[in-house]
Design a protein around this motif. Sequence first.
Motif, mmCIF file in Angstrom:
data_model
loop_
_atom_site.group_PDB
_atom_site.id
_atom_site.type_symbol
_atom_site.label_atom_id
_atom_site.label_comp_id
_atom_site.label_asym_id
_atom_site.label_seq_id
_atom_site.Cartn_x
_atom_site.Cartn_y
_atom_site.Cartn_z
ATOM 1 N N THR A 2 0.823 -1.200 0.000
ATOM 2 C CA THR A 2 0.000 0.000 0.000
ATOM 3 C C THR A 2 0.864 1.259 0.000
ATOM 4 O OG1 THR A 2 -0.262 -0.432 2.375
ATOM 5 C CG2 THR A 2 -2.108 -0.998 0.949
ATOM 6 N N ASN A 32 -5.660 4.187 -4.566
ATOM 7 C CA ASN A 32 -6.246 4.291 -3.227
ATOM 8 C C ASN A 32 -6.562 2.903 -2.690
ATOM 9 O OD1 ASN A 32 -9.060 3.541 -3.974
ATOM 10 N ND2 ASN A 32 -8.958 5.458 -5.131
ATOM 11 N N GLY A 33 -6.699 2.818 -1.379
ATOM 12 C CA GLY A 33 -6.919 1.534 -0.733
ATOM 13 C C GLY A 33 -8.208 0.849 -1.134
ATOM 14 N N ALA A 34 -9.285 1.607 -1.262
ATOM 15 C CA ALA A 34 -10.572 1.023 -1.643
ATOM 16 C C ALA A 34 -10.495 0.392 -3.032
ATOM 17 C CB ALA A 34 -11.669 2.084 -1.597
ATOM 18 N N LEU A 54 -8.413 -2.800 -2.836
ATOM 19 C CA LEU A 54 -9.220 -3.855 -2.230
ATOM 20 C C LEU A 54 -10.182 -4.461 -3.257
ATOM 21 C CD1 LEU A 54 -10.009 -5.467 0.257
ATOM 22 C CD2 LEU A 54 -11.495 -3.564 0.939
ATOM 23 N N LEU A 96 -2.708 2.748 9.212
ATOM 24 C CA LEU A 96 -3.533 2.252 8.110
ATOM 25 C C LEU A 96 -4.523 3.314 7.662
ATOM 26 C CD1 LEU A 96 -4.662 -1.364 9.104
ATOM 27 C CD2 LEU A 96 -3.264 -0.703 7.157
ATOM 28 N N ALA A 97 -4.540 3.603 6.376
ATOM 29 C CA ALA A 97 -5.580 4.467 5.830
ATOM 30 C C ALA A 97 -6.809 3.627 5.481
ATOM 31 C CB ALA A 97 -5.068 5.197 4.592
ATOM 32 N N THR A 98 -6.561 2.415 4.984
ATOM 33 C CA THR A 98 -7.632 1.492 4.608
ATOM 34 C C THR A 98 -7.247 0.093 5.073
ATOM 35 O OG1 THR A 98 -8.099 2.787 2.610
ATOM 36 C CG2 THR A 98 -8.958 0.538 2.663
ATOM 37 N N ASP A 99 -8.146 -0.565 5.771
ATOM 38 C CA ASP A 99 -7.891 -1.950 6.161
ATOM 39 C C ASP A 99 -8.068 -2.833 4.935
ATOM 40 O OD1 ASP A 99 -7.591 -4.398 7.428
ATOM 41 O OD2 ASP A 99 -9.533 -4.315 8.437
ATOM 42 N N ILE A 100 -7.012 -3.472 4.523
ATOM 43 C CA ILE A 100 -7.053 -4.379 3.371
ATOM 44 C C ILE A 100 -7.233 -5.823 3.847
ATOM 45 C CG2 ILE A 100 -5.713 -5.302 1.421
ATOM 46 C CD1 ILE A 100 -6.441 -2.404 0.919
#
Length: 157
Positions: free
Chosen positions: A54, A96-98, A101, A120-124
């Motif tokens: 990430t 981006n994380g979303a 994912l 963490l910006a986004t939990d993967i």
Amino acid sequence: MPETVLITRPLVAAKQFAQSLPEGLHPILSRLTRIVAEPGQAPASKGFSGVIFTSAQGVALLPKRWGVGMTAWCVGTRTAQAAEEAGFHTRVGPGNGAGLLALLRQEAEGPLLHVRGAELATDIAGPMREAGTVVEEHVLYHAEPQDLNAEAEDALA
């Protein structure tokens, strides 16, 4: 007098961004965080079908040739470029994380390793595990807050 642009990203990314600015803008580089490697060993690369990155910092902190030939699932193009230079085959998310994912949910099969920072910006991993994919996480670094430098302070004053 040129307009000032304050760039607070880590130094390498800040320099790249500053070079892309239109003429007539004066960039001031003053990072707000410093990447600090966590103590301990790098994770083993064996036993995983791929690794999730990430950020490019995760790639940079792995030993040379750590994952040569392995698939790297990368958040965006900058991270993918770092992974390719390190010998990975890359799949690239939209930045981006979303979006990463969503790509992982569509295409990845486990077990996967998420090499990441402490923040963490986004939990993967969590959503991937909930969907039935084995994902292990390994924290390689954390971001340490930094004060603005004198040039940035003066510009803001």
